[in-house]
Scaffold this motif. Structure first.
Motif, PDB file in Angstrom:
ATOM      1  N   GLN A   1       0.836  -1.208   0.000  1.00  0.00           N
ATOM      2  CA  GLN A   1       0.000   0.000   0.000  1.00  0.00           C
ATOM      3  C   GLN A   1       0.870   1.257   0.000  1.00  0.00           C
ATOM      4  OE1 GLN A   1      -3.277   0.213  -0.081  1.00  0.00           O
ATOM      5  NE2 GLN A   1      -3.824   2.243   0.697  1.00  0.00           N
ATOM      6  N   MET A   2       1.939   1.261   0.782  1.00  0.00           N
ATOM      7  CA  MET A   2       2.824   2.427   0.843  1.00  0.00           C
ATOM      8  C   MET A   2       3.537   2.645  -0.486  1.00  0.00           C
ATOM      9  SD  MET A   2       4.224   1.555   4.688  1.00  0.00           S
ATOM     10  CE  MET A   2       5.424   2.873   4.847  1.00  0.00           C
ATOM     11  N   LEU A   3       3.917   1.564  -1.147  1.00  0.00           N
ATOM     12  CA  LEU A   3       4.568   1.678  -2.447  1.00  0.00           C
ATOM     13  C   LEU A   3       3.595   2.229  -3.497  1.00  0.00           C
ATOM     14  CD1 LEU A   3       6.445  -1.713  -2.220  1.00  0.00           C
ATOM     15  CD2 LEU A   3       7.596   0.488  -2.566  1.00  0.00           C
ATOM     16  N   LEU A   4       2.357   1.794  -3.440  1.00  0.00           N
ATOM     17  CA  LEU A   4       1.346   2.307  -4.365  1.00  0.00           C
ATOM     18  C   LEU A   4       1.117   3.801  -4.157  1.00  0.00           C
ATOM     19  CD1 LEU A   4      -1.260  -0.613  -4.309  1.00  0.00           C
ATOM     20  CD2 LEU A   4      -0.074   0.253  -6.344  1.00  0.00           C
ATOM     21  N   GLU A   5       1.046   4.224  -2.891  1.00  0.00           N
ATOM     22  CA  GLU A   5       0.839   5.649  -2.610  1.00  0.00           C
ATOM     23  C   GLU A   5       2.011   6.481  -3.120  1.00  0.00           C
ATOM     24  OE1 GLU A   5      -0.438   6.778   1.278  1.00  0.00           O
ATOM     25  OE2 GLU A   5      -1.647   4.968   1.573  1.00  0.00           O
ATOM     26  N   ALA A   6       3.223   5.965  -2.940  1.00  0.00           N
ATOM     27  CA  ALA A   6       4.404   6.693  -3.417  1.00  0.00           C
ATOM     28  C   ALA A   6       4.399   6.790  -4.939  1.00  0.00           C
ATOM     29  CB  ALA A   6       5.676   6.005  -2.929  1.00  0.00           C
ATOM     30  N   ALA A   7       3.995   5.705  -5.607  1.00  0.00           N
ATOM     31  CA  ALA A   7       3.962   5.706  -7.070  1.00  0.00           C
ATOM     32  C   ALA A   7       2.885   6.649  -7.591  1.00  0.00           C
ATOM     33  CB  ALA A   7       3.714   4.286  -7.575  1.00  0.00           C
ATOM     34  N   ALA A   8       1.736   6.668  -6.931  1.00  0.00           N
ATOM     35  CA  ALA A   8       0.647   7.557  -7.351  1.00  0.00           C
ATOM     36  C   ALA A   8       1.086   9.016  -7.272  1.00  0.00           C
ATOM     37  CB  ALA A   8      -0.583   7.311  -6.479  1.00  0.00           C
ATOM     38  N   LYS A   9       1.818   9.358  -6.233  1.00  0.00           N
ATOM     39  CA  LYS A   9       2.288  10.738  -6.067  1.00  0.00           C
ATOM     40  C   LYS A   9       3.333  11.079  -7.127  1.00  0.00           C
ATOM     41  CE  LYS A   9       4.109  13.886  -2.564  1.00  0.00           C
ATOM     42  NZ  LYS A   9       4.558  14.016  -1.149  1.00  0.00           N
TER      43      LYS A   9
END
Length: 720
Positions: free
Chosen positions: A135-143
């Motif tokens: 989930q944290m990796l997805l949030e970083a990628a989205a940003k």
């Protein structure tokens, strides 16, 4: 002999592979060609790695490290745990590195291997660890991509933008993702979406094991380390005096010291220590006037079964009335001996007591116990003790204790130096903490319609605690039931032995149920299914097992084995619930040159979701071989507090050529894993005994089978 003296662990594996049915051990008396164990680090992998939680870290160069917190003793947890984390992380398994975690009660709340409880306890925690990092990796990628998270997916260690096809590796996102607030709630995968769980993954330590890399406690080496071996007193004896003058003169010996009732020889290497040990002259005296022997135990069992006051563990209905009104009564007694755990790697541990703290390294199933007992002994805070875990060369419950750890700590403090204590095989067999010896009396009452209307179990165990499992099947299926337990306190130390209590109780219960089925004129499988139907429709008292799961493995193994449909073989059945899982087995015996041979055993297992099919298959097979071998061959007897069996020449284990073909099947019911380290062992003895009865007409009620009167005249068939 010369070759053996210079062998190392890698060469030993080659020797073992060509040893056929015998047991051939290679020893390395010289330390010059033995790999040494250093502190477990991998600087290249860990360099600049970012911890996402206590279970995993990701480095910018795209290496993923997953930590396995629980001790690994062959149950494959060091592979299965990381598989679960990697599954929810959507990692590329080829880029995952697995490392053994140190003891850390703040990060991990159950760093214990025992009771087949690691997987049930950690299943959800491990999944959440992987899903949280994802989930944290997805949030970083989205940003970074300035897109909605809904447009992103993950696969093989990458975040993928679905519409553009852009891919960013976890390593590239690691630094940014580490700054993302840790989410409190994450969504876990549905089992149908698993890509790693349910696939066969090789043991992560395979290459290191096959090439002789340092993994085990016996491999541990530290600069300036002393070695030690200890002469311990026989059971019921205490140290009176010791003459160590000759031993101290052996080159390489640093000192001979006494503590408590022990005599320790400390030196530079194990070979001079073993030579010096033979020169010790030690006098012992009894702690009391009772030095126990096997003959005493046998009489004790008979007396306590007849006259001992039992503790009632479960009482349903009126068993005495049911027996008074019975049309038929079946009654039998079953007995088992003490057993040594006999792991391939004997007990050992490294300790370095310093002014600023204590360093512990070695194989333990309970690292927190090792730390706590060390802190208590030295009177220091627990925080000053570190515990580094090595791989365990077997344990089976013996390494739940910390006696061998405390010995190393005491000697390190006395010698003011780092010390590794090593037990010999003789130490392990004669001075271990054994499987309790137990005797059971079973009684069943049948009415005129051959329905079981009464059931009694009375057990006597030596240092066994409660030697029954009063809530296991057939409890709940019989209207009138009485289960009692009696414990006798002995100086002979006992300990949890693989599948505690049920390792023998299952054999006794399942053999007795076959006796009852025969007296009732019923097929053994049908008889058990009938009892389960009664428990389902009209339960008596509390039901502590899952009736449908037990029925499921019974029906599966009956189908796969062709139960009752084969000619030329005698089939024996057994089923048991223990440690949250269910295993049913059918053993097949045939006669070869007038003697019975176990040709094949089928097993059906319900342990919930199978994380790693290869590891699960190995666990079931290993448990079955262990269960059959100890039921057939293994015995521990005592004379005046001294064990009669001292090494594998007299302590008989199963040989490769005596191992039957094994066919395993697993129930796919989609429930969370329920554990597998122990459940396959308990039912094996019953399946084997019931098959041997069908083949020979001889009922086996005591273990080991090969030493019973019923087995005399038979020669165990050679399957080779």
């Amino acid at each position: 002999m010369e070759t053996l003296l210079k062998t190392n662990r890698r060469n030993f594996l080659k020797i073992a592979a060509t040893a056929g049915g015998g047991l051939l051990l290679g020893f390395n008396w010289s330390s010059c060609d033995s790999p040494k164990m250093k502190v477990v680090t991998d600087e290249e992998v860990l360099k600049n790695a970012l911890n996402f939680n206590s279970y995993l870290s990701i480095s910018p160069d795209n290496h993923i490290v997953i930590y396995s917190p629980n001790p690994e003793l062959g149950q494959n947890i060091k592979t299965s745990f990381p598989m679960i984390v990697a599954e929810e992380l959507d990692a590329d398994w080829s880029k995952v590195r697995v490392m053994q975690a140190f003891l850390d009660n703040e990060k991990y709340d159950r760093q214990v291997t025992g009771g087949s409880g690691a997987m049930p306890h950690s299943w959800e925690r491990l999944r959440k660890a992987g899903a949280t990092a994802r989930q944290m990796l997805l949030e970083a990628a989205a940003k970074r991509l300035d897109v909605s998270m809904d447009e992103l997916s993950t696969d093989l260690g990458q975040v993928v933008h679905q519409s553009s096809g852009k891919k960013i590796t976890y390593g590239e996102l690691a630094s940014d993702a580490a700054q993302v607030p840790v989410p409190e709630n994450v969504e876990l995968k549905k089992p149908k979406d698993f890509k790693i769980i349910g696939t066969s993954v090789k043991n992560v330590d395979n290459r290191a094991m096959f090439t002789g890399k340092p993994l085990y406690g016996l491999d541990v080496y530290k600069e300036g380390m002393l070695n030690a071996m200890i002469q311990r007193p026989p059971f019921g004896m205490k140290l009176k005096g010791v003459d160590a003058e000759a031993a101290k003169k052996v080159p390489g010996i640093r000192d001979v010291v006494t503590f408590k009732n022990n005599v320790a020889i400390v030196g530079d290497a194990t070979w001079p220590i073993m030579k010096a040990r033979k020169l010790l002259k030690i006098d012992y005296e009894p702690e009391d006037d009772k030095l126990e022997s096997t003959d005493f135990h046998n009489q004790l069992f008979k007396d306590l079964l007849e006259k001992g006051k039992g503790e009632v563990k479960r009482k349903d209905g009126n068993a005495d009335a049911a027996f008074r009104n019975a049309a038929k009564v079946v009654k039998s007694e079953y007995q088992c001996p003490f057993l040594s755990h006999s792991p391939m790697e004997p007990m050992n541990f490294f300790a370095h007591v310093r002014e600023d703290g204590v360093e512990l390294i070695g194989p333990t199933q309970t690292p927190d116990r090792a730390r706590d007992e060390t802190a208590e002994l030295l009177g220091i805070p627990k925080e000053k003790v570190t515990v580094e875990l090595t791989r365990l060369g077997g344990g089976f419950g013996r390494r739940l204790r910390a006696d061998f750890v405390v010995e190393a700590v005491e000697l390190s403090k006395m010698m003011n130096a780092p010390v590794k204590v090593t037990w010999t095989r003789e130490d392990d067999i004669t001075g271990g903490a054994y499987r309790p010896a137990v005797r059971y009396r079973f009684e069943a009452a049948l009415d005129k319609n051959n329905q079981m209307i009464g059931y009694k179990l009375r057990g006597v165990g030596i240092n066994a605690g409660n030697c029954t499992r009063e809530h296991n099947f057939p409890s709940g299926s019989v209207d009138n039931l009485l289960i009692e337990s009696i414990e006798y306190k002995s100086s002979i130390t006992t300990n949890a032995w693989r599948a505690p209590i049920t390792n023998f109780l299952a054999f006794a219960e399942q053999s007795f149920l076959d006796e009852v089925a025969e007296a009732a004129g019923k097929d053994p499988v049908d008889f058990r299914l009938e009892l389960l139907d009664r428990a389902k429709k009209s339960p008596v008292g509390e039901i502590h097992y899952d009736i449908d799961r037990m029925r499921g493995v019974i029906e599966l193994v009956a189908e796969k084995s062709g139960w009752g449909k084969k000619s030329g073989v005698a089939q024996g059945f057994s089923v048991y619930f223990s440690h949250r899982s269910y295993v049913a087995q059918v053993a097949e015996a045939s006669m070869a040159e007038g003697s019975p041979v176990i040709e094949k055993i089928y097993a059906a297992t319900d342990c919930g979701i199978v994380v790693n099919p290869t590891g699960a298959d190995q666990q079931v097979r290993g448990g079955m071989v262990d269960g059959m071998g100890h039921a057939m061959f293994t015995n521990m007897t005592f004379t005046n507090g001294v064990a009669d069996q001292k090494n594998f020449d007299t302590y008989r284990l199963i040989r490769m050529k005596e191992t039957p073909e094994i066919e395993t099947h697993f129930v796919d019911n989609g429930i969370d894993p329920t554990g597998l380290g122990e459940p396959a062992l308990p039912p094996t003895g019953g399946a084997v005994a019931n098959a041997l009865y069908k083949a020979t007409g001889k009922r086996l009620r005591n273990q080991p089978f090969t030493e019973q009167e019923e087995f005399k005249g038979f020669k165990l068939g050679d399957r080779a």
